[in-house]
Design an enzyme around this catalytic site. Sequence first.
Site, short mmCIF file in Angstrom:
data_model
loop_
_atom_site.label_atom_id
_atom_site.label_comp_id
_atom_site.label_asym_id
_atom_site.label_seq_id
_atom_site.Cartn_x
_atom_site.Cartn_y
_atom_site.Cartn_z
N HIS A 151 0.70 -1.03 0.01
CA HIS A 151 -0.06 -0.15 0.05
C HIS A 151 0.94 1.28 -0.06
O HIS A 151 2.13 1.24 -0.08
CB HIS A 151 -0.85 0.04 0.94
CG HIS A 151 -0.45 0.25 2.43
ND1 HIS A 151 0.16 1.21 3.03
CD2 HIS A 151 -0.52 -0.79 3.58
CE1 HIS A 151 0.64 1.03 4.23
NE2 HIS A 151 0.13 -0.11 4.71
N HIS A 174 4.09 1.71 2.15
CA HIS A 174 5.34 1.04 1.90
C HIS A 174 5.77 1.86 0.63
O HIS A 174 6.96 1.83 0.56
CB HIS A 174 4.81 -0.48 1.30
CG HIS A 174 4.16 -1.19 2.29
ND1 HIS A 174 3.13 -1.84 1.89
CD2 HIS A 174 4.36 -1.44 3.88
CE1 HIS A 174 2.26 -2.34 3.07
NE2 HIS A 174 3.13 -2.32 3.95
N CYS A 184 1.06 -8.89 20.24
CA CYS A 184 0.38 -8.28 19.13
C CYS A 184 0.78 -8.83 18.17
O CYS A 184 2.10 -8.54 17.54
CB CYS A 184 0.26 -6.73 19.17
SG CYS A 184 -0.51 -6.21 17.72
N CYS A 189 1.61 -6.48 15.10
CA CYS A 189 3.14 -5.78 15.40
C CYS A 189 4.06 -7.10 15.13
O CYS A 189 5.33 -6.56 14.94
CB CYS A 189 3.27 -4.96 16.34
SG CYS A 189 2.42 -3.64 16.70
N CYS A 243 -3.78 -2.60 21.04
CA CYS A 243 -2.78 -2.02 20.44
C CYS A 243 -2.98 -0.62 19.49
O CYS A 243 -4.03 -0.83 18.92
CB CYS A 243 -2.11 -3.34 19.64
SG CYS A 243 -0.80 -2.53 18.25
N HIS A 269 -2.92 -1.27 15.79
CA HIS A 269 -3.76 -2.15 15.27
C HIS A 269 -5.20 -2.33 15.56
O HIS A 269 -6.18 -2.98 15.17
CB HIS A 269 -3.08 -3.58 15.18
CG HIS A 269 -1.77 -3.87 14.39
ND1 HIS A 269 -0.64 -3.37 14.85
CD2 HIS A 269 -1.67 -3.87 12.93
CE1 HIS A 269 0.24 -3.75 13.96
NE2 HIS A 269 -0.48 -3.90 12.67
N LYS A 307 -7.09 8.14 9.54
CA LYS A 307 -6.30 6.77 9.20
C LYS A 307 -6.73 5.98 8.08
O LYS A 307 -7.97 5.95 7.89
CB LYS A 307 -6.31 6.02 10.59
CG LYS A 307 -5.02 5.16 10.63
CD LYS A 307 -4.77 4.00 11.77
CE LYS A 307 -3.81 3.06 11.31
NZ LYS A 307 -3.45 2.26 12.10
N LYS A 349 -9.22 -0.10 5.47
CA LYS A 349 -10.27 -0.74 4.67
C LYS A 349 -11.49 -0.40 4.90
O LYS A 349 -12.63 -0.23 4.08
CB LYS A 349 -10.01 -2.18 4.32
CG LYS A 349 -8.79 -2.63 3.58
CD LYS A 349 -8.84 -4.03 3.32
CE LYS A 349 -7.60 -4.52 2.72
NZ LYS A 349 -7.06 -5.72 3.60
N1 MSP Z 1 8.29 -6.40 8.51
C1 MSP Z 1 8.45 -5.19 9.35
C2 MSP Z 1 9.72 -4.61 9.20
C3 MSP Z 1 10.96 -5.67 9.37
S1 MSP Z 1 12.39 -4.61 8.84
C4 MSP Z 1 13.45 -5.46 9.55
C5 MSP Z 1 7.26 -4.34 9.12
N2 MSP Z 1 6.66 -4.43 7.92
S2 MSP Z 1 5.32 -3.57 7.32
O1 MSP Z 1 4.85 -3.91 6.22
O2 MSP Z 1 4.47 -3.37 8.24
O3 MSP Z 1 5.98 -2.37 7.14
C6 MSP Z 1 6.11 -1.25 8.09
C7 MSP Z 1 6.78 0.28 7.39
O4 MSP Z 1 5.86 0.57 6.02
C8 MSP Z 1 6.80 1.41 7.87
O5 MSP Z 1 7.75 1.44 9.14
C9 MSP Z 1 6.77 2.46 7.03
O6 MSP Z 1 8.06 2.78 6.46
C10 MSP Z 1 5.84 1.94 6.01
N3 MSP Z 1 4.54 2.43 6.25
C11 MSP Z 1 3.35 1.64 6.41
N4 MSP Z 1 2.35 2.30 6.53
C12 MSP Z 1 2.55 3.49 6.48
C13 MSP Z 1 1.53 4.68 6.48
N5 MSP Z 1 0.27 4.81 6.80
N6 MSP Z 1 2.49 5.94 6.37
C14 MSP Z 1 3.90 5.88 6.22
N7 MSP Z 1 4.76 4.87 5.95
C15 MSP Z 1 3.99 3.53 6.25
O7 MSP Z 1 7.27 -3.65 9.98
#
Ligand code: MSP
Length: 471
Positions: free
Chosen positions: A18, A21, A126, A129, A143, A146, A294, A297
Amino acid sequence: MKKFYITTPIYYVNAQPHIGHTYTTIAADCLARFHKMNGEKTFFLTGTDEHGAKIEEKAKEAGMDPQKFADSVSEAFKKSWVDLNIAQDRFIRTTEPAHEAAVQKALQAMYDKGDIYKGEYSGLYCRGCEQYKNEKDLADGLCPDHKTAPEQMSEECYMFKMSAYQDELLKKIASDEFKIRPEERKNEILSFYKNEKLQDVSFSRKNVKWGIPLPWDVSHTTYVWADAFLSYLTGLDWDGGSEAGDWWPANLHLMSKDILRVHATIWPAMLLSLGLPLPEELFIHGFFLIDGQKMSKSLGNVISPDELVKKYGTDATRYLLMSATVFGHDGDIGWEKFNEKFNADLANGLGNLVSRVSNLLEKNEIELDFNPNGDKDLTEAYGGRMNELALDDALKILWAVFRKCDEELTKKAPWKMTEKDEIKKTLLPIAQDILNSAKLLSPFMPTISEKIVKQFNAKQIKKSEPLFPRI
Ligand code: MSP
């Protein structure tokens, strides 16, 4: 030669990519391209995090084998990165056999050293997380990230002696030897170290099958964060031993605030235990809100990277995301804002400017001699903001130039002039400014930048198709 090693988090494969990422990954790509453009040896790593309870559960829901499930979502991330013109040097997956072998080797070394011992974890967890939680971390028992109640867990496990590294880490963070930015994020971590202190942490799960077995006790799988962190090393082909190679330590781990705490505690403690240097810096960017809410979905306000690329194109999507908010702070985005910015900055801004200037140059058959050295002040101002990771500011500097060119054009109105020399004298500095700025735009908008640079780097400039069709 200076080197620059930058990482994104590796993303969970429980759901499709999304915009959050996408944001982190585009930012990392812009920074990697910037350092490459400056002639530095640069390595950019991204990838997917594929083990653990959450993914085991999602695969089961989908009625799929976890590996097949992980394969398909990891593929979707790879495809999305292609659509966004992300030029990573390596895409690491935690289900790669070489990664798994390195994780086992490293954990064995920590176990042999006495840093991992048999114990029991009893507390909250959680799954969203994939983190152990204290009451203090929850809001109304849920959490905060979440909005779900963590599960009560009680199981035999192997614990990592993280508490042993409290003093050393606190010192390194306070002194910026291990830098955390922005400043308020560093302070948040310092107060965590001072008030709550590092506790030993469970590093294995008996009830999760989808993970890397501990080499000395295969009835346990590795805690997914211990597995995931090591991807920052296995992405460099590290084998789990005491040598990490020339790219290590990372110069910059980029992420958002949701995963700062684990990156500022478990990860550096593991590195100290393994006798490896700590990363130079963690940089924490903000979270996106969609029109003040936020993204979720159930609210139906999710903006997918796919939709953005379809509507605006790759380079415009990169621009719209990187200029949307102040890098390092939370910010609001939404379709209306994107449309407005697309029209103002791209279609009517840069696109229109390039088309007007190239038209006039072609029509009047004007030949130009550019100064090939560019504009030192502009390059320095832009580079300064990039080095500070003020990505949105760096873009503002370039757009100030484009706007100034527009104003010059309107003020001097060369289309009303009749003398070729006078027209040339008016257009040369404008065309030169466009060329200089377009070169610096390349980390953000690689294709558009290349197009403009090609077009304006000629003696006889030809008019062009519109760069950004109006929406
Ligand atoms: N798998 C772990 C990370 C392991 S690193 C050794 C994880 N994955 S995650 O898919 O949840 O990705 C989290 C990251 O995605 C956040 O830290 C950020 O970089 C990005 N983002 C996810 N949602 C976001 C927003 N709504 N806004 C900005 N960035 C966000 O955690």
